[in-house]
Design a protein around this motif. Structure first.
Motif, mmCIF file in Angstrom:
data_model
loop_
_atom_site.group_PDB
_atom_site.id
_atom_site.type_symbol
_atom_site.label_atom_id
_atom_site.label_comp_id
_atom_site.label_asym_id
_atom_site.label_seq_id
_atom_site.Cartn_x
_atom_site.Cartn_y
_atom_site.Cartn_z
ATOM 1 N N THR A 1 97.217 17.110 1.869
ATOM 2 C CA THR A 1 97.100 16.728 3.286
ATOM 3 C C THR A 1 97.614 15.308 3.499
ATOM 4 N N ALA A 2 97.186 14.389 2.642
ATOM 5 C CA ALA A 2 97.641 12.998 2.756
ATOM 6 C C ALA A 2 99.148 12.909 2.566
ATOM 7 N N TYR A 3 99.646 13.686 1.603
ATOM 8 C CA TYR A 3 101.094 13.672 1.374
ATOM 9 C C TYR A 3 101.849 14.165 2.602
ATOM 10 N N TYR A 4 101.363 15.221 3.241
ATOM 11 C CA TYR A 4 102.032 15.762 4.422
ATOM 12 C C TYR A 4 102.120 14.709 5.528
ATOM 13 N N ILE A 5 101.008 14.015 5.782
ATOM 14 C CA ILE A 5 101.010 12.985 6.824
ATOM 15 C C ILE A 5 101.942 11.838 6.441
ATOM 16 N N PHE A 6 101.873 11.419 5.179
ATOM 17 C CA PHE A 6 102.735 10.342 4.689
ATOM 18 C C PHE A 6 104.204 10.698 4.850
ATOM 19 N N ASP A 7 104.586 11.873 4.379
ATOM 20 C CA ASP A 7 105.987 12.313 4.411
ATOM 21 C C ASP A 7 106.500 12.414 5.840
ATOM 22 N N THR A 8 105.755 13.105 6.709
ATOM 23 C CA THR A 8 106.223 13.328 8.076
ATOM 24 C C THR A 8 106.177 12.045 8.913
ATOM 25 N N ALA A 9 105.187 11.183 8.669
ATOM 26 C CA ALA A 9 105.128 9.916 9.406
ATOM 27 C C ALA A 9 106.333 9.043 9.071
ATOM 28 N N MET A 10 106.645 8.949 7.775
ATOM 29 C CA MET A 10 107.811 8.163 7.357
ATOM 30 C C MET A 10 109.084 8.735 7.960
ATOM 31 N N ASP B 1 99.242 6.952 2.665
ATOM 32 C CA ASP B 1 99.667 6.465 1.354
ATOM 33 C C ASP B 1 98.470 5.980 0.552
ATOM 34 N N TRP B 2 97.553 5.263 1.225
ATOM 35 C CA TRP B 2 96.371 4.767 0.519
ATOM 36 C C TRP B 2 95.475 5.913 0.069
ATOM 37 N N VAL B 3 95.307 6.941 0.905
ATOM 38 C CA VAL B 3 94.482 8.092 0.509
ATOM 39 C C VAL B 3 95.050 8.720 -0.754
ATOM 40 N N GLN B 4 96.372 8.833 -0.823
ATOM 41 C CA GLN B 4 96.983 9.361 -2.047
ATOM 42 C C GLN B 4 96.622 8.483 -3.244
ATOM 43 N N SER B 5 96.714 7.171 -3.074
ATOM 44 C CA SER B 5 96.403 6.260 -4.181
ATOM 45 C C SER B 5 94.952 6.422 -4.624
ATOM 46 N N PHE B 6 94.054 6.656 -3.670
ATOM 47 C CA PHE B 6 92.641 6.820 -4.011
ATOM 48 C C PHE B 6 92.422 8.086 -4.841
ATOM 49 N N THR B 7 93.133 9.151 -4.535
ATOM 50 C CA THR B 7 92.987 10.383 -5.324
ATOM 51 C C THR B 7 93.484 10.189 -6.751
ATOM 52 N N TRP B 8 94.420 9.248 -6.945
ATOM 53 C CA TRP B 8 94.921 8.986 -8.292
ATOM 54 C C TRP B 8 93.836 8.371 -9.180
ATOM 55 N N GLY B 9 92.848 7.739 -8.578
ATOM 56 C CA GLY B 9 91.701 7.241 -9.336
ATOM 57 C C GLY B 9 90.595 8.269 -9.368
ATOM 58 N N LEU B 10 90.414 8.979 -8.247
ATOM 59 C CA LEU B 10 89.362 9.979 -8.121
ATOM 60 C C LEU B 10 89.511 11.112 -9.133
ATOM 61 N N VAL B 11 90.712 11.278 -9.649
ATOM 62 C CA VAL B 11 90.983 12.373 -10.576
ATOM 63 C C VAL B 11 90.183 12.252 -11.878
ATOM 64 N N VAL B 12 89.673 11.041 -12.199
ATOM 65 C CA VAL B 12 88.829 10.889 -13.386
ATOM 66 C C VAL B 12 87.366 10.724 -13.005
ATOM 67 N N GLY B 13 87.068 10.852 -11.712
ATOM 68 C CA GLY B 13 85.671 10.760 -11.280
ATOM 69 C C GLY B 13 85.076 9.401 -11.564
ATOM 70 N N THR B 14 83.911 9.397 -12.229
ATOM 71 C CA THR B 14 83.217 8.150 -12.550
ATOM 72 C C THR B 14 83.368 7.774 -14.020
ATOM 73 N N ALA B 15 84.293 8.436 -14.703
ATOM 74 C CA ALA B 15 84.452 8.180 -16.140
ATOM 75 C C ALA B 15 84.901 6.755 -16.422
ATOM 76 N N PHE C 1 96.089 -1.763 -3.763
ATOM 77 C CA PHE C 1 97.009 -1.282 -2.736
ATOM 78 C C PHE C 1 96.497 -1.588 -1.334
ATOM 79 N N ILE C 2 95.211 -1.396 -1.094
ATOM 80 C CA ILE C 2 94.684 -1.673 0.243
ATOM 81 C C ILE C 2 94.771 -3.166 0.544
ATOM 82 N N THR C 3 94.606 -4.006 -0.472
ATOM 83 C CA THR C 3 94.765 -5.452 -0.291
ATOM 84 C C THR C 3 96.200 -5.786 0.100
#
Length: 474
Positions: free
Chosen positions: A342-351, A410-424, A435-437
């Motif tokens: 979903t985030a990718y779709y918005i990112f791609d089409t917005a750009m 774009d930021w939501v995508q970046s967050f999922t890249w960390g979320l993929v390992v959960g709390t490990a 990125f948000i900074t």
């Protein structure tokens, strides 16, 4: 062309948009003002020096925590522990991240190969925006990233299959290759500075050596038809990110006989981003990065080393830890994948919407067709604000809801890249936190520039598009 009560005009993708964007006399004066160095950014010389020294050190530290300390943040607990701690950190850098000959061959080989492909492969010719620094001259860009990327992927698959170069070796030599990447980043940054000064092509200089190295001296350095700034933005960081994910997947398969859904997620996520940059490369010349941002350490080091070796920390963690540490339930995987797509779709089409609108304003109505072309990539009969400067500000599509909808997605995508390992491990979340900074700071720079450039028209635009990132919230 008609205007509604807010002063927002309606136009089609062709004649109703009126003439091409041409700066008025007032607009040229504003551009001349903005094209001068009038103040320091990023804390000035001391601030950029701290970043040039501190960020490589941070990269080493986070990698050591990931690889050698179970992905946890480590630090000395007393004054007496500081020296042994620093010596231990240095030992890891010295022994496990030395710039050995193998790392030089792997990283430098990729750089040279990508440059050769970019130079020789045919591509789609795209005209960029008028560049104020060049007297409103427009540059042509040979957009061949798509063919270069897939030629690289086929080449890598061939080398891996015939055991000439095993892809698992990328992740196994992460530290060594990262150091070589840093050396390349510093060398190209300083080299481009001195080369530009020698040729007398420097623009917007502050007069402070280290600050000008950081911000850059040149705007559009080229080798033949290859625009080095655009080449480095796509061909280096995102190619490496993708191959690091593939390397992690290959390593898992060799160890366990399967690839986890988490690692497969990162292969998909990095491919989506890489493919988006390559298939929409003709949109990049329409961006601020190309027509205003200079090619200095800030951009060069980030492309050569920062992005590829900090954005995929989740891959590094998964490649060095048992899958049981980050295994999810099936519903959790469904939510994770759905959020990414979903985030990718918005990112791609917005750009795409913003870039196609800028092309329309240049009189370009025929667009490149590459995979995937997503629904709502082009806004028909777009609404916009005509400025006294001469430019038009889009207030339609995703851009009717926020001033930077692409940044949010774009930021939501970046967050999922960390979320993929959960709390490990907390370290894979570095990408999204950093990125948000960067995005907030970049928006501040951009909005300040637009306020000066467009004046009351910018105030009117902000009244129409009230929110910066998240509609109804912020």
């Amino acid at each position: 062309m008609t205007a509604n009560g807010n002063g927002v005009a309606n136009g089609s993708a062709n004649e109703k948009l009126g003439p091409k964007n041409v700066p008025t006399e007032e607009g040229r004066k504003k551009d001349e003002l903005l094209d001068k160095h009038d103040k320091y950014e990023f804390g000035g010389p001391w601030g950029v020096t701290a970043m040039m020294i501190g960020f490589p050190m941070l990269m080493y530290y986070l990698w050591i925590c990931l690889w050698f300390y179970d992905g946890q943040i480590v630090y000395p607990h007393s004054v007496d522990e500081i020296k042994p701690f620093l010596l231990e950190m240095w030992a890891h850098v010295r022994d496990d991240a030395s710039p050995n000959l193998y790392a030089w061959k792997v990283y430098s080989g990729l750089i040279v190969y990508e440059l050769v492909l970019a130079y020789f492969l045919p591509g789609y010719l795209q005209e960029g925006l008028p560049v104020p620094s060049l007297g409103y001259k427009t540059l042509m860009y040979n957009c061949n990233a798509l063919s270069c990327v897939y030629t690289t992927i086929v080449t890598a698959a061939f080398l891996h299959y015939f055991h000439i170069f095993r892809l698992t070796e990328i992740i196994d030599n992460y530290g060594h290759i990262m150091t070589v990447a840093m050396i390349w980043g510093f060398a190209v940054s300083f080299g481009m500075y001195f080369w530009t000064i020698a040729r007398g092509e420097q623009i917007r200089m502050s007069g402070n050596f280290i600050y000008d190295v950081f911000m850059g001296a040149c705007l559009n350095p080229r080798i033949g038809t290859v625009d080095l700034k655009m080449w480095a933005e796509v061909r280096i960081p995102w190619v490496i990110c993708f191959f690091l994910a593939v390397s992690g997947a290959c390593k898992q398969y060799e160890q366990y006989g399967y690839v986890t859904p988490n690692m497969a997620f990162m292969c998909l996520a990095t491919w989506l981003y890489l493919n988006a940059c390559a298939k929409g490369e003709e949109c990049i010349p329409q961006t601020w990065d190309m027509f205003h941002e200079k090619w200095g350490f800030m951009v060069i080091f980030w492309n050569f080393a920062g992005v590829p070796f900090t954005y995929v920390y989740s891959v590094v963690y998964m490649a060095s830890h048992d899958p049981s540490k980050y295994r999810f339930s099936t519903p959790a995987y469904v939510v994770l994948y759905a959020t990414l797509l979903t985030a990718y779709y918005i990112f791609d089409t917005a750009m795409s919407q913003k870039s196609r609108f800028k092309m329309q304003c240049q009189g370009i109505t025929q667009y490149r067709k590459t995979f995937p072309q997503l629904p709502w990539s082009i806004v028909q009969n777009p609404k916009y604000i005509q400025t006294a400067h001469g430019n038009k500000l889009l207030t339609d599509g995703w851009w009717a809801y926020a001033r930077k909808p692409n940044y949010t997605a774009d930021w939501v995508q970046s967050f999922t890249w960390g979320l993929v390992v959960g709390t490990a491990s907390p370290i894979p979340y570095f990408y999204s936190v950093f990125f948000i900074t960067v995005l907030i700071h970049r928006c501040g720079r951009d909005f300040e520039r637009c306020s000066i450039k467009y004046g009351k028209d910018w105030d009117r635009y902000c009244e129409v598009v009230k929110y910066k990132f998240i509609p109804g919230i912020y």
